[in-house]
Design an enzyme around this catalytic site. Structure first.
Site, PDB file in Angstrom:
ATOM      1  N   ASP A 159      14.466  45.313  43.080  1.00 52.59           N
ATOM      2  CA  ASP A 159      14.392  44.662  43.421  1.00 52.59           C
ATOM      3  C   ASP A 159      16.483  44.951  43.693  1.00 52.59           C
ATOM      4  O   ASP A 159      16.552  46.126  44.607  1.00 52.59           O
ATOM      5  CB  ASP A 159      14.769  43.889  43.502  1.00 52.59           C
ATOM      6  CG  ASP A 159      14.544  42.242  44.652  1.00 52.59           C
ATOM      7  OD1 ASP A 159      13.770  42.039  45.577  1.00 52.59           O
ATOM      8  OD2 ASP A 159      15.713  41.544  44.666  1.00 52.59           O
TER       9      ASP A 159
ATOM     10  N   ARG B 183       1.983  35.920  34.384  1.00 56.58           N
ATOM     11  CA  ARG B 183       2.417  37.416  34.259  1.00 56.58           C
ATOM     12  C   ARG B 183       0.664  37.634  33.878  1.00 56.58           C
ATOM     13  O   ARG B 183       0.471  39.218  33.512  1.00 56.58           O
ATOM     14  CB  ARG B 183       3.318  36.894  32.597  1.00 56.58           C
ATOM     15  CG  ARG B 183       5.028  36.835  33.334  1.00 56.58           C
ATOM     16  CD  ARG B 183       5.221  37.203  32.022  1.00 56.58           C
ATOM     17  NE  ARG B 183       6.334  36.570  32.098  1.00 56.58           N
ATOM     18  CZ  ARG B 183       7.976  37.717  32.741  1.00 56.58           C
ATOM     19  NH1 ARG B 183       8.006  38.653  33.060  1.00 56.58           N
ATOM     20  NH2 ARG B 183       9.060  36.804  32.659  1.00 56.58           N
TER      21      ARG B 183
ATOM     22  N   PHE C 219       7.655  37.826  47.704  1.00 60.32           N
ATOM     23  CA  PHE C 219       7.575  37.276  46.015  1.00 60.32           C
ATOM     24  C   PHE C 219       7.058  37.356  45.586  1.00 60.32           C
ATOM     25  O   PHE C 219       5.108  37.156  45.392  1.00 60.32           O
ATOM     26  CB  PHE C 219       8.158  35.716  45.913  1.00 60.32           C
ATOM     27  CG  PHE C 219       9.069  36.003  44.204  1.00 60.32           C
ATOM     28  CD1 PHE C 219       9.895  36.742  43.901  1.00 60.32           C
ATOM     29  CD2 PHE C 219       7.695  35.169  43.336  1.00 60.32           C
ATOM     30  CE1 PHE C 219      10.429  36.422  42.657  1.00 60.32           C
ATOM     31  CE2 PHE C 219       8.612  34.882  42.099  1.00 60.32           C
ATOM     32  CZ  PHE C 219       9.723  34.813  40.869  1.00 60.32           C
TER      33      PHE C 219
HETATM   34  P1  IMP Z   1      17.030  43.711  40.808  1.00 67.12           P
HETATM   35  O1  IMP Z   1      17.882  43.443  39.767  1.00 67.12           O
HETATM   36  O2  IMP Z   1      17.415  42.847  41.920  1.00 67.12           O
HETATM   37  O3  IMP Z   1      16.331  44.374  41.015  1.00 67.12           O
HETATM   38  O4  IMP Z   1      16.053  42.579  39.942  1.00 67.12           O
HETATM   39  C1  IMP Z   1      14.720  43.323  39.625  1.00 67.12           C
HETATM   40  C2  IMP Z   1      14.092  41.656  38.196  1.00 67.12           C
HETATM   41  O5  IMP Z   1      14.014  41.218  39.119  1.00 67.12           O
HETATM   42  C3  IMP Z   1      12.455  42.478  38.034  1.00 67.12           C
HETATM   43  O6  IMP Z   1      12.984  43.304  36.782  1.00 67.12           O
HETATM   44  C4  IMP Z   1      12.146  41.396  37.738  1.00 67.12           C
HETATM   45  O7  IMP Z   1      11.932  40.681  36.517  1.00 67.12           O
HETATM   46  C5  IMP Z   1      13.312  40.673  38.722  1.00 67.12           C
HETATM   47  N1  IMP Z   1      11.933  41.041  40.439  1.00 67.12           N
HETATM   48  C6  IMP Z   1      12.678  40.613  41.510  1.00 67.12           C
HETATM   49  N2  IMP Z   1      11.699  40.551  42.762  1.00 67.12           N
HETATM   50  C7  IMP Z   1      10.624  40.099  41.750  1.00 67.12           C
HETATM   51  C8  IMP Z   1       9.740  39.440  42.440  1.00 67.12           C
HETATM   52  O8  IMP Z   1       9.076  39.809  43.345  1.00 67.12           O
HETATM   53  N3  IMP Z   1       8.574  39.013  41.433  1.00 67.12           N
HETATM   54  C9  IMP Z   1       8.883  38.892  39.730  1.00 67.12           C
HETATM   55  N4  IMP Z   1       9.888  39.012  39.411  1.00 67.12           N
HETATM   56  C10 IMP Z   1      10.566  40.091  40.669  1.00 67.12           C
END
Ligand code: IMP
Ligand code: MG
Length: 178
Positions: free
Chosen positions: A102, A164, A151
């Site tokens: 993300d 999950r 999301f």
């Molecule tokens: P980042 O550090 O912002 O890249 O976050 C990554 C983590 O956020 C992922 O490993 C997920 O656990 C969680 N995450 C990000 N987007 C989503 C989503 O759309 N659904 C569920 N979990 C998400």
């Protein structure tokens, strides 16, 4: 659970096809290397378990667990290691296995953390990628699917630790998390 899902974005069959293809690519690219897959708990477990079956070069696995402080649907930037690697990674070829990227903040931190231990190489594979949301630059070697900024839940991805176990990736209805 299905009634909480607005739309199924990727069904099981489509995901399976992609996972097979990724497994084949990894098997070619890591021939003769000392491959260690590092799954990031908990979101990557379904993807990792499936991917493993399609890798036909010798490899070992390990897991890390990190928590990032933020609200339920976005990352704040502060990352804490809850479970570190059990394996000595020196000289190994590491492939970090993520469910979704993300902002990229979690992975950026993890890359740094793992590189300090002097592996031979560190690369990233993610099932899903949301490039629109990226806040930090990073090189992702393998991506399953590029997805829009919704999301998502299922196939390992959770909202408040639920969903999950859905066998597909779906868009969660807004009213569930608002
Ligand atoms: P980042 O550090 O912002 O890249 O976050 C990554 C983590 O956020 C992922 O490993 C997920 O656990 C969680 N995450 C990000 N987007 C989503 C989503 O759309 N659904 C569920 N979990 C998400
Ligand atoms: Mg995760």
């Amino acid at each position: 659970m299905r009634e909480d899902i607005k739309e199924v974005l990727l069904d099981e069959e489509k995901i399976n096809e992609k996972v097979k293809e990724l497994g084949r690519k990894i098997s070619e690219d890591y021939k003769g290397k000392d491959l260690l897959l590092v799954g990031i708990l908990k979101g990557s477990v379904v993807f990792m378990g499936n991917l493993l079956k399609y890798i036909d070069v010798p490899c070992s696995i390990d897991f890390m667990s990190v928590s990032s402080y933020g609200n339920n649907t976005s990352t704040s930037g502060v990352v804490k290691v809850r479970k570190d690697l059990d394996t000595d990674v020196k000289g190994k070829d590491i492939l970090i296995v993520e469910d979704i990227i993300d902002s990229g903040i979690t992975l950026k931190y993890l890359m740094g953390h793992i590189k300090e231990r002097r592996p031979n190489s560190v690369e990233i594979i993610t099932m899903l990628n949301k490039p629109e949301r990226r806040k930090v630059d990073m090189n992702v070697k393998y991506t399953g699917f590029t997805v829009p900024d919704y999301f998502l839940v299922g196939y390992g991805l959770d909202y408040a630790e639920k969903y999950r176990n859905l066998p597909y990736v779906g868009i969660l209805k807004d009213e569930i998390y608002q």
